[in-house]
Design a protein around this motif. Structure first.
Motif, PDB file in Angstrom:
ATOM      1  N   UNK A   1     -69.964 -10.236 111.948  1.00 19.68           N
ATOM      2  CA  UNK A   1     -69.916  -8.892 112.509  1.00 19.68           C
ATOM      3  C   UNK A   1     -69.084  -8.843 113.779  1.00 19.68           C
ATOM      4  N   UNK A   2     -69.213  -9.879 114.590  1.00 27.36           N
ATOM      5  CA  UNK A   2     -68.430  -9.905 115.827  1.00 27.36           C
ATOM      6  C   UNK A   2     -66.944  -9.935 115.519  1.00 27.36           C
ATOM      7  N   UNK A   3     -66.589 -10.719 114.502  1.00 30.29           N
ATOM      8  CA  UNK A   3     -65.169 -10.797 114.158  1.00 30.29           C
ATOM      9  C   UNK A   3     -64.646  -9.467 113.661  1.00 30.29           C
ATOM     10  N   UNK A   4     -65.443  -8.804 112.829  1.00 33.36           N
ATOM     11  CA  UNK A   4     -65.006  -7.506 112.328  1.00 33.36           C
ATOM     12  C   UNK A   4     -64.845  -6.492 113.444  1.00 33.36           C
ATOM     13  N   UNK A   5     -65.751  -6.565 114.397  1.00 36.75           N
ATOM     14  CA  UNK A   5     -65.684  -5.628 115.515  1.00 36.75           C
ATOM     15  C   UNK A   5     -64.445  -5.875 116.357  1.00 36.75           C
ATOM     16  N   UNK A   6     -64.104  -7.151 116.560  1.00 35.24           N
ATOM     17  CA  UNK A   6     -62.888  -7.475 117.307  1.00 35.24           C
ATOM     18  C   UNK A   6     -61.648  -6.960 116.592  1.00 35.24           C
ATOM     19  N   UNK A   7     -61.684  -7.086 115.257  1.00 30.51           N
ATOM     20  CA  UNK A   7     -60.551  -6.588 114.479  1.00 30.51           C
ATOM     21  C   UNK A   7     -60.399  -5.086 114.654  1.00 30.51           C
ATOM     22  N   UNK A   8     -61.542  -4.384 114.651  1.00 28.94           N
ATOM     23  CA  UNK A   8     -61.487  -2.940 114.856  1.00 28.94           C
ATOM     24  C   UNK A   8     -60.947  -2.605 116.237  1.00 28.94           C
ATOM     25  N   UNK A   9     -61.359  -3.379 117.215  1.00 33.53           N
ATOM     26  CA  UNK A   9     -60.883  -3.104 118.571  1.00 33.53           C
ATOM     27  C   UNK A   9     -59.373  -3.294 118.663  1.00 33.53           C
ATOM     28  N   UNK A  10     -58.876  -4.278 117.910  1.00 30.17           N
ATOM     29  CA  UNK A  10     -57.423  -4.467 117.935  1.00 30.17           C
ATOM     30  C   UNK A  10     -56.683  -3.282 117.326  1.00 30.17           C
ATOM     31  N   UNK A  11     -57.267  -2.725 116.269  1.00 28.12           N
ATOM     32  CA  UNK A  11     -56.576  -1.628 115.585  1.00 28.12           C
ATOM     33  C   UNK A  11     -56.680  -0.300 116.323  1.00 28.12           C
TER      34      UNK A  11
END
Lengths: 640, 585
Positions: free
Chosen positions: B485-495
């Motif tokens: 979940x943390x990784x997915x959230x970081x990906x969203x923050x990048x986008x």
């Protein structure tokens, strides 16, 4: 000089017996009655008061020992104390003992003055001593068991020996031994194990026909020296209840291991029982040997024994003792042969020949086998299984204890469920209580059942020793018979030889007369020269032969006479020895068969019944305690 | 460069992704509804699977939806088609049997409100090898209807693992103690098998290990029957081969009154049934992916956790098997390529290396349970050992010594050497004889039940340990999901910072947000089940303590009463002994 010493010793014994006889009748009956009254009134009170009295008298005894410096003071002290003690405690049995003890001292002085008595008086004293001893034996035979037992029980109640302390004493050069502090009536004395051993050996020689109780086996001093070292500390021995040797007063005054503590405790128990059994033996208590052993004035027992002429004059072997009076050993007894181990084979051969002896040996062989079987039954039967039972109960006690602990721990951990925790705690208490009661049972079984059974085994061994003594006496008698027969056979041979020699002389004389007639016939035939020379040669031969025969007869006449005289003397001596040994054997057989063994069998039966009684009592108490424990658990359950 | 990637994307790909999202959302909504429901609904589903014709109106919609799902799966993979068709064919004759027995069942139900089943398990072969031993299960009801089933000892372990895997938080006692199997515990083995081999012991005490093991197996089956959730499990029903409906008010009574020790030979039909059950169990394992047969028997405290129980197949493949994504996803998609992590060790297996996420127990109650179960297990073992030793010492050694002593006393009483005391010795020997007769087998059976109770509690503690270990593993899986979940959230923050190309960026953001939402829902569902497991564990402990208290209490009461009676008799013996002694004197 030896005769004079024997006479003096006999006089001493005679005087002692007279004194004891005089002392008992006026006071014994009244004191027994008084004691019976005391026992009827209260059970506990008579037990407590003698102990207190003993303690007080102990202090007095210490004062006496401190004050004593010379013989004069020793004489004066009894006279001074006799008055108040007599008035204050006239009802106790201890006073006649004290009086007899006090009375001995002036009598001894009197005996010392009797050295100048006439020989006739000496002889008369010896005879009276013998008759008195035989009379005492007859009186012992005549006594009934009913009258005997109360006296024994009374004496047990009145005076018992206690070993208060066992401590280590060093005797220099790095050696040490265990000293046992013995308390009897109002005096205490220290004795070591070898002193007990010496006492027992003396008693065996003094009373060969009496059953002497056993003492524990000898242990090495080195082992003791190694084990008992370091600073001194007191181990109070626990009491094992009633009906047995009370060791609650005993203390081991040393730092010891557990196994050594058990060993010393066992020794204390056995030695205490040994001394108490000697007190119950009436024949032994008539003499002063027990009081001498327990006398604190005799610090060193070995010196006392060596200095005493009575003990030093005893023969080394009991087979050379006079069974009736060992102190009056005659010359005949001293010359008796001592049979060895190989003589048993001779016994077997002899027994086949003679029927009477065979019957006697058969009866005693049966008795011996019975006692051997009895010992075997005790040792391999009751004693063995009681020991195994005790061990099993001990293991069971450990199991109960562990279960109690586990349940207690579990109850503590399971505190959330209150009801279960409570019941588990009660159950753990029940198991712990069972463990404690079982521990008491194990202790009682060990001290009051197993050890008395072990003592019974040793007593059976002592009984077999008595039978063995009689057997050796019988062998001695057989040896004397055999030697006597051989001597008589030799004498007969010598007489036969003498007769033969006389016959030969007659024949020779006849032949000589015949030769004379021939000589007369020769002058008639002297017509020729040839006949004359032949007759002369024959005559010369006969003369030579006759002279040789005469010489030989003269030589043999002197030797057979001397030999026959010697043989007759030896035969006479052996006849006397045979007579003495036969009388002794008869007396010994009679005493052992009719007095000692029945007495022992009664004692052992009483002991066994008491042991089983105690066993049932302990089991009953154990069962009752268990029932109370589980009833309490159920009560708690019902209450919850 | 990002603009170039966006320009290369075709509209058809976007449309396909949208369709896939719709499917996932549908599945997710259904399963989320299931997660909200209680465990009874899961059992109802299994119940409907077992009995197709008995569906109630309330469950018809679920039944239809299940059929729809199954149809889709059958269309995709031919393996599943074969399995399900065979399953349906096998159930058709059972339905006929159900029709035959329905009449009987209804008739019986009219007469009896509560049915009582008596359970009995007997050995069907020698106990040379416990793993390969065969056992016969007899279940009978009061109207004389009896069912006999033959099962191997390993089948009991199979059932244990299946139930443990399907019902997290439920304790199922293992068939028997592991120590006996692996021979680690010398004390227990020596006492159990020594008793059988030693001929000196009396036959009452000379119980066989088959008896103990049969009692343990009966306790296991009884425990499963008494649990309303466990007894409806399809694996258990297959194990018992039960075709009728199990009444809700069912009561199981274990028949352990008599045990002759004779083994019952298996018939050929039972042996055939056993083989068929083995085949069926293998199929069930392959369907549920539980691998129960592969787990070694000795590792009772290690329960295998199948990730497929927690995740759908797609999520499982994506999370734990990245290599297998070639079949379903396009590797050329830049979004998916960026999402796959560089280091693969984190997700390739459940065995973690140095980079494994650490998990610490947050709940103090669960930590207390860990402490409690280890202490309780040790205590029950100690009780078991000491009671065994107590029995051996008191019941065996004391009696044997007294027996020999009695014979010795008889010999002494007959001997002529001791004549005066012969009567006394004879009475003493009679006392010992009466002691042996009265106390030989009185409290033996009762103590034996106590031992079996302690042993059962030890096995329960082992099962409880396995539940706690199961929960620990689940905690580790939750940690993995949190990392995801943390990784997915970081990906969203990048986008999210880029706002220039609205069309392309919106599409990316929406796909990422959808994936994040999906994973988050699964995480919440798993965490909810995790909390539920915790509650189950705590409830299980309370129930155990209550049951334990009741059983131990009743057992202790009987021990107390028997001990009191024993002590009374013992005291009476010695009291009777004394007057005779006085008379003899």
């Amino acid at each position: 000089m030896s005769d004079l010493n024997d006479v003096q010793e006999n006089a001493k014994l005679n005087s002692e017996t007279r004194n004891t006889g005089k002392a008992e009748p006026p006071h014994g009956t009244t004191e027994y009655v008084a004691e019976a009254e005391i026992s009827k009134n209260g059970v506990g009170s008579p037990k407590k008061s003698p102990k207190k009295g003993k303690v007080g008298k102990g202090d007095n005894n210490k004062v006496e020992t401190e004050l004593v410096h010379t013989a004069l003071l020793e004489k004066d002290n009894p006279f001074m104390e006799e008055g108040p003690t007599g008035f204050t405690k006239s009802a106790l049995l201890e006073i006649p003992g004290m009086r007899s003890h006090n009375l001995k001292n002036p009598n001894e002085d009197y005996e010392d003055d009797s050295e100048g008595l006439l020989p006739l008086n000496q002889e008369s004293n010896a005879e009276t001593c013998r008759t008195s001893l035989s009379g005492s034996i007859n009186s012992m035979n005549g006594e009934t068991s009913a009258s005997e037992e109360p006296s024994v029980s009374n004496r047990k109640k009145s005076a018992r020996i206690h070993i208060l302390e066992a401590k280590r004493v060093s005797e220099g050069q790095g050696r040490a031994y265990i000293a046992y502090v013995i308390q009897f009536e109002n005096s205490t004395v220290q004795r070591r194990y070898s002193d007990f051993e010496s006492l027992r050996s003396i008693l065996i020689r003094l009373f060969p026909m009496t059953l002497i109780p056993p003492i524990p086996e000898k242990q090495s001093i080195k082992n003791y020296g190694k084990s008992i070292t370091g600073s001194s500390s007191k181990y109070l021995l626990p009491s094992e209840g009633s009906g047995s040797v009370d060791l609650s007063l005993s203390v081991i005054h040393a730092s010891v291991n557990n196994s050594d503590e058990k060993l010393i405790r066992h020794r204390i128990r056995m030695l205490t029982e040994f001394l108490n059994k000697l007190l119950t033996n009436e024949e032994i208590t008539k003499t002063s040997i027990i009081t001498d052993f327990l006398d604190p004035n005799n610090h060193n027992w070995h010196e006392f024994v060596n200095s005493s002429s009575t003990f030093s004059s005893l023969p080394k072997s009991i087979l050379q003792c006079n069974p009736l009076d060992p102190t009056n050993t005659t010359r005949i007894h001293a010359m008796l042969p001592i049979p060895g181990s190989s003589s048993q084979l001779l016994l077997n051969k002899e027994s086949n020949d003679k029927k009477m002896d065979k019957e006697r040996s058969k009866s005693f062989t049966n008795i011996e086998q019975d006692y051997k079987q009895y010992e075997n039954l005790l040792d391999n039967g009751i004693y063995k299984y009681n020991r195994r039972t005790t061990k099993t109960y001990h293991d069971l006690k450990s199991d109960y204890n562990e279960i109690g602990e586990v349940f207690a721990q579990f109850a503590h951990e399971q505190a959330q469920v209150g009801e279960l925790a409570e019941q588990l705690s009660y159950l753990s208490n029940a198991f712990s209580g069972s463990s404690i009661s079982l521990e008491k049972l194990v202790g009682r079984l060990y001290y009051n059942i197993n050890e008395p059974l072990n003592e019974s085994v040793h007593m059976a061994t002592s009984a077999r020793e008595l039978i063995k003594y009689r057997k050796l006496k019988y062998l001695q008698n057989e040896m004397i018979k055999k030697s006597l027969n051989s001597k008589r056979a030799q004498l007969e041979k010598l007489e036969a030889q003498n007769n033969e020699y006389k016959d030969v002389d007659k024949i020779i004389d006849n032949e000589m007369s015949k030769s004379h007639t021939i000589n007369l016939e020769r002058p008639n035939n002297n017509t020729g020269s040839g006949g004359k020379s032949y007759g002369g040669k024959l005559f010369n031969g006969f003369n030579k032969l006759a002279s040789m025969v005469k010489d030989s007869v003269k030589y043999q006449e002197t030797d057979p006479h001397t030999a026959s005289i010697n043989l007759k003397k030896e035969i006479e001596q052996l006849s006397e020895s045979l007579e003495v040994t036969e009388n002794d054997l008869e007396v010994i057989s009679k005493v052992i068969k009719n007095d000692q063994l029945p007495k022992f069998s009664k004692e052992r039966e009483v002991d066994l019944s008491e042991i089983l009684k105690h066993y049932s009592r302990y089991m009953r108490n154990y069962a009752r305690q268990n029932l109370e424990i589980w009833k309490e658990v159920k009560r708690h359950q019902d209450f919850a | 460069m990002e603009n170039d990637k966006a320009s290369h994307a075709s509209p058809s790909i976007g449309v396909n992704e949208f369709v896939v999202q719709g499917e996932i959302s549908i599945d997710d909504s259904e399963r989320s509804v299931k997660s909200v429901s209680v465990s009874i609904s899961d059992d109802e589903d299994s119940k409907t699977d077992v009995q197709d014709n008995m569906a109630t109106p309330s469950t018809r919609s679920k039944f239809q939806t299940d059929l729809a799902i199954d149809n889709r799966l059958l269309e995709k993979d031919p393996k599943y088609k074969k399995l399900f068709t065979e399953k349906r064919r096998r159930r058709r004759p059972e339905s006929c049997i159900n029709l035959m027995t329905k009449g009987k069942g209804t008739g019986q139900k009219d007469n009896i409100n509560d049915q009582i089943f008596s359970l009995r398990i007997l050995p069907g072969s020698d106990l040379n090898s416990l793993k390969d031993s065969l056992w016969i299960i007899k279940i009978s009801t009061q109207p004389d209807v009896e069912k006999t089933i033959a099962r191997a000892f390993s089948d009991f372990y199979w059932l244990y693992h299946q139930l443990q895997n399907n019902h997290w938080g439920k304790t199922i006692p293992p068939p028997t103690r592991s120590n006996i199997l692996v021979e680690k515990d010398e004390f227990a083995i020596n006492h159990l098998f020594m008793i059988r081999n030693n001929e000196k012991y009396d036959p009452i005490f000379n119980f066989k290990p088959e008896y103990i093991i049969s009692l343990q197996l009966m306790a296991m089956i009884k425990h499963i029957f008494n649990d309303k959730v466990l007894r409806l499990d399809s694996n258990f029903i297959d194990f018992i081969s039960w075709d009728d409906d199990l009444p809700e008010s069912l009561q199981i009574v274990v028949d352990d009154s008599t045990f002759t020790g004779d083994k019952i030979l298996m018939t050929s039909s039972q042996f055939r049934e056993l083989k068929e059950f083995h085949k069926q169990s293998k199929k069930v394992e392959s369907i549920t992916n539980s691998h129960a047969s592969l787990i070694p028997v000795t590792e009772l405290t290690e329960i295998y956790i199948s990730p497929t129980k927690l995740f759908s197949r797609k999520d499982y493949q994506r999370l734990f098997q990245p290599q297998s994504t070639d079949n379903t996803f396009n590797n050329n998609d830049p979004l998916i390529q960026e999402w796959i992590p560089k280091s693969k060790t984190l997700f390739t297996s459940l065995s973690f290396g140095s980079s494994a996420p650490t998990y610490q127990e947050a709940s103090t109650e669960i930590q207390a349970c860990h402490d409690w179960v280890s202490i309780s297990k040790e205590q029950w073992k100690q009780l078991l050992y000491h009671v065994l030793q107590y029995i051996v010492d008191e019941a065996v050694k004391v009696n044997s010594v007294i027996n020999e002593f009695t014979e010795c006393l008889k010999q002494i009483s007959l001997d002529e050497v001791i004549r005066a005391n012969s009567e006394l010795f004879l009475k003493f020997s009679k006392l010992n004889e009466s002691f042996l007769k009265k106390f030989k087998g009185a409290s033996r059976q009762d103590i034996l039940k106590l031992i079996i109770l302690f042993d059962e509690n030890v096995r329960f503690c082992e099962s409880f340990e396995s539940i706690l270990n199961q929960r620990l593993k689940l905690g580790k899986i939750l940690s993995i999901i949190e990392v995801d979940l943390d990784k997915k959230k970081n990906f969203l923050d990048k986008l999210s910072p880029g706002n220039n190309n609205s069309n392309n960026e919106d599409l990316k953001i929406r796909t990422a947000e959808d994936e994040y939402r999906i994973v988050l829902k699964r995480y919440n569902r798993v965490k909810q089940s995790w909390e539920k497991i915790m509650e189950d564990i705590l409830n299980e402990r309370k129930e155990f303590e209550k049951r334990e208290a009741a059983e131990v209490n009743s057992c202790l009461k009987s021990i107390r009463d028997l001990n009191m009676d024993e002590k009374k008799h013992y005291l009476q013996l010695w009291q009777d002994f004394v007057p005779d002694e006085h008379i003899s004197q």
